[in-house]
Design a protein around this motif. Structure first.
Motif, PDB file in Angstrom:
ATOM      1  N   HIS A  80       0.832  -1.206   0.000  1.00 27.61           N
ATOM      2  CA  HIS A  80       0.000   0.000   0.000  1.00 27.61           C
ATOM      3  C   HIS A  80       0.867   1.256   0.000  1.00 27.61           C
ATOM      4  CE1 HIS A  80      -3.550  -2.503   0.918  1.00 27.61           C
ATOM      5  NE2 HIS A  80      -2.713  -3.195   1.667  1.00 27.61           N
ATOM      6  N   PRO A  81       1.635   1.480  -1.065  1.00 31.43           N
ATOM      7  CA  PRO A  81       2.460   2.696  -1.114  1.00 31.43           C
ATOM      8  C   PRO A  81       1.583   3.937  -1.049  1.00 31.43           C
ATOM      9  CG  PRO A  81       2.304   1.650  -3.283  1.00 31.43           C
ATOM     10  CD  PRO A  81       1.716   0.681  -2.302  1.00 31.43           C
ATOM     11  N   ALA A  82       2.069   4.946  -0.354  1.00 31.25           N
ATOM     12  CA  ALA A  82       1.284   6.160  -0.170  1.00 31.25           C
ATOM     13  C   ALA A  82       2.216   7.349  -0.007  1.00 31.25           C
ATOM     14  CB  ALA A  82       0.363   6.028   1.040  1.00 31.25           C
ATOM     15  N   ALA A  83       1.637   8.535   0.018  1.00 33.61           N
ATOM     16  CA  ALA A  83       2.435   9.771   0.099  1.00 33.61           C
ATOM     17  C   ALA A  83       3.106   9.925   1.452  1.00 33.61           C
ATOM     18  CB  ALA A  83       1.543  10.973  -0.209  1.00 33.61           C
ATOM     19  N   THR A  84       2.505   9.388   2.508  1.00 32.84           N
ATOM     20  CA  THR A  84       3.067   9.529   3.851  1.00 32.84           C
ATOM     21  C   THR A  84       3.023   8.183   4.563  1.00 32.84           C
ATOM     22  OG1 THR A  84       0.937  10.035   4.892  1.00 32.84           O
ATOM     23  CG2 THR A  84       2.198  11.903   3.972  1.00 32.84           C
ATOM     24  N   PRO A  85       3.878   7.998   5.576  1.00 30.15           N
ATOM     25  CA  PRO A  85       3.835   6.756   6.361  1.00 30.15           C
ATOM     26  C   PRO A  85       2.480   6.539   7.018  1.00 30.15           C
ATOM     27  CG  PRO A  85       5.885   7.917   6.759  1.00 30.15           C
ATOM     28  CD  PRO A  85       5.031   8.847   5.950  1.00 30.15           C
ATOM     29  N   ALA A  86       1.884   7.615   7.540  1.00 26.94           N
ATOM     30  CA  ALA A  86       0.596   7.476   8.217  1.00 26.94           C
ATOM     31  C   ALA A  86      -0.474   6.965   7.266  1.00 26.94           C
ATOM     32  CB  ALA A  86       0.172   8.820   8.805  1.00 26.94           C
ATOM     33  N   GLU A  87      -0.470   7.471   6.046  1.00 32.26           N
ATOM     34  CA  GLU A  87      -1.456   7.034   5.064  1.00 32.26           C
ATOM     35  C   GLU A  87      -1.234   5.573   4.683  1.00 32.26           C
ATOM     36  OE1 GLU A  87      -3.123   8.307   0.611  1.00 32.26           O
ATOM     37  OE2 GLU A  87      -1.520   9.462   1.573  1.00 32.26           O
ATOM     38  N   ALA A  88       0.027   5.183   4.532  1.00 35.12           N
ATOM     39  CA  ALA A  88       0.337   3.796   4.206  1.00 35.12           C
ATOM     40  C   ALA A  88      -0.103   2.857   5.323  1.00 35.12           C
ATOM     41  CB  ALA A  88       1.830   3.646   3.940  1.00 35.12           C
ATOM     42  N   ILE A  89       0.118   3.273   6.562  1.00 32.09           N
ATOM     43  CA  ILE A  89      -0.298   2.473   7.707  1.00 32.09           C
ATOM     44  C   ILE A  89      -1.814   2.318   7.721  1.00 32.09           C
ATOM     45  CG2 ILE A  89      -0.603   2.572  10.214  1.00 32.09           C
ATOM     46  CD1 ILE A  89       2.197   3.446  10.500  1.00 32.09           C
ATOM     47  N   PHE A  90      -2.505   3.424   7.517  1.00 29.92           N
ATOM     48  CA  PHE A  90      -3.966   3.377   7.550  1.00 29.92           C
ATOM     49  C   PHE A  90      -4.494   2.443   6.463  1.00 29.92           C
ATOM     50  CE2 PHE A  90      -8.233   4.658   6.523  1.00 29.92           C
ATOM     51  CZ  PHE A  90      -8.817   4.825   7.768  1.00 29.92           C
ATOM     52  N   ASN A  91      -3.973   2.575   5.242  1.00 29.13           N
ATOM     53  CA  ASN A  91      -4.447   1.743   4.145  1.00 29.13           C
ATOM     54  C   ASN A  91      -4.157   0.263   4.395  1.00 29.13           C
ATOM     55  OD1 ASN A  91      -5.336   4.035   2.834  1.00 29.13           O
ATOM     56  ND2 ASN A  91      -3.518   4.210   1.536  1.00 29.13           N
ATOM     57  N   ALA A  92      -2.966  -0.010   4.954  1.00 30.64           N
ATOM     58  CA  ALA A  92      -2.615  -1.397   5.254  1.00 30.64           C
ATOM     59  C   ALA A  92      -3.517  -1.965   6.335  1.00 30.64           C
ATOM     60  CB  ALA A  92      -1.146  -1.477   5.675  1.00 30.64           C
ATOM     61  N   ALA A  93      -3.749  -1.166   7.365  1.00 29.78           N
ATOM     62  CA  ALA A  93      -4.597  -1.618   8.470  1.00 29.78           C
ATOM     63  C   ALA A  93      -6.029  -1.843   7.988  1.00 29.78           C
ATOM     64  CB  ALA A  93      -4.571  -0.587   9.597  1.00 29.78           C
ATOM     65  N   ARG A  94      -6.531  -0.929   7.185  1.00 27.56           N
ATOM     66  CA  ARG A  94      -7.900  -1.092   6.665  1.00 27.56           C
ATOM     67  C   ARG A  94      -8.011  -2.363   5.832  1.00 27.56           C
ATOM     68  NH1 ARG A  94     -10.367   3.710   3.193  1.00 27.56           N
ATOM     69  NH2 ARG A  94      -8.446   3.329   2.025  1.00 27.56           N
ATOM     70  N   SER A  95      -7.001  -2.640   5.002  1.00 27.50           N
ATOM     71  CA  SER A  95      -7.023  -3.844   4.186  1.00 27.50           C
ATOM     72  C   SER A  95      -7.080  -5.100   5.054  1.00 27.50           C
ATOM     73  CB  SER A  95      -5.786  -3.879   3.289  1.00 27.50           C
ATOM     74  OG  SER A  95      -5.746  -5.070   2.539  1.00 27.50           O
ATOM     75  N   LEU A  96      -6.290  -5.119   6.138  1.00 25.64           N
ATOM     76  CA  LEU A  96      -6.284  -6.287   7.016  1.00 25.64           C
ATOM     77  C   LEU A  96      -7.605  -6.443   7.760  1.00 25.64           C
ATOM     78  CD1 LEU A  96      -2.667  -6.038   8.467  1.00 25.64           C
ATOM     79  CD2 LEU A  96      -3.537  -7.699   6.807  1.00 25.64           C
ATOM     80  N   VAL A  97      -8.178  -5.317   8.179  1.00 31.56           N
ATOM     81  CA  VAL A  97      -9.471  -5.366   8.879  1.00 31.56           C
ATOM     82  C   VAL A  97     -10.560  -5.900   7.953  1.00 31.56           C
ATOM     83  CG1 VAL A  97     -11.308  -3.975   9.911  1.00 31.56           C
ATOM     84  CG2 VAL A  97      -8.928  -3.569  10.552  1.00 31.56           C
ATOM     85  N   LEU A  98     -10.612  -5.366   6.740  1.00 33.14           N
ATOM     86  CA  LEU A  98     -11.629  -5.830   5.794  1.00 33.14           C
ATOM     87  C   LEU A  98     -11.418  -7.303   5.444  1.00 33.14           C
ATOM     88  CD1 LEU A  98     -11.900  -2.748   3.404  1.00 33.14           C
ATOM     89  CD2 LEU A  98     -13.426  -3.395   5.280  1.00 33.14           C
TER      90      LEU A  98
END
Length: 277
Positions: A39-57
């Motif tokens: 989940h590459p993203a513009a910031t570390p926080a965004e990448a973390i959020f996207n990764a976490a959301r993917s795992l939750v879903l």
């Protein structure tokens, strides 16, 4: 501050991520960090959020698929078995109706520009190879190209003269056919070559066209612009396109429903921005 969003500065490692819990099942920070690479993203926080959301879903879908008897606890998210189970789950719980003819016709009428046949051109060319490694040689080739263009333009019959030059001047195998490439359409040749063909239309392209292979002299013998396609020719394609679009929207609503009915701690997935696209 939520640890998930604690760092938003380039170079910061967001180590404050807390453990996430989904209906009693834990997702550790280490799992999220491993997922971040996808989940590459513009910031570390965004990448973390996207990764976490993917795992939750993924966990929610896994739980729901198990509840429906489509997989067991040994079927891990990301595996082929999990993907198959999710496909069956979505077919079962998110059936997508096929759009009717009126909806397809309405879309067709509103987007007619999308439904045309590709333009076609009958083309000849002369390739003058230029590697670009030697500036002096590159300049010589360009002067030759411009000189040949002037000769062709000044001839009594530019097309005939072009075909006569090809066997002795072109480095392409088409030289044996007077430079004839036959009929070409979008995507059949190099981008710069194609752009020149469809921009200038019938006749001699007035300037050499550069590519990785060298300089091209181009003559367009015939040009047929794209023609509108009848609705009957594209009805099935439109139906599939509309159905896929509807499917994406229905799956988004389905996932939001799973989230809203789950007990989730450590991350907020119900803010509007998370489901905006």
């Amino acid at each position: 501050m939520n640890g998930l969003l604690a760092s938003d500065r380039d170079g910061d490692r967001p180590d404050l991520l807390q453990t996430i819990c989904v209906n009693g099942r834990e997702i550790s920070p280490q799992q999220v960090y491993r997922e971040m690479q996808y989940h590459p993203a513009a910031t570390p926080a965004e990448a973390i959020f996207n990764a976490a959301r993917s795992l939750v879903l993924g966990e929610l879908l896994s739980q729901r698929a198990r509840a429906q008897g489509l997989c067991d606890r040994e079927t891990l998210p990301g595996s082929a078995g999990f993907d198959t189970a999710v496909d069956k789950l979505l077919q079962l719980e998110v059936p997508v109706p096929k759009p009717g003819r009126p909806s397809c016709l309405e879309y067709y009428c509103q987007h007619r520009e999308q439904f045309t046949s590709p333009p076609l051109a009958e083309v000849r060319h002369i390739l003058l190879p230029a590697t670009g490694a030697d500036r002096e040689e590159e300049g010589r080739i360009r002067r030759l190209a411009n000189s040949l263009l002037m000769e062709i333009k000044a001839s009594a019959d530019p097309l005939v003269y072009f075909a006569e030059l090809a066997p002795t001047q072109s480095a392409c195998s088409s030289r044996d056919a007077g430079g004839c490439l036959g009929q070409i359409g979008p995507g059949d040749t190099l981008a710069a070559f194609e752009e020149a063909v469809f921009r200038y239309g019938v006749g001699l392209v007035p300037e050499p066209v550069a590519s990785d292979y060298g300089l091209h002299l181009i003559y367009v013998e015939q040009f047929e612009p794209g023609q509108p396609l009848l609705f009957e020719m594209v009805e099935e394609k439109i139906a599939q396109q509309l159905q896929q679009s509807l499917r994406r929207r229905m799956i988004r609503v389905y996932l939001l429903d799973l989230v809203s009915h789950a007990r989730i701690t450590g991350i907020d997935l119900l803010s509007k921005r998370d489901w905006a696209h």
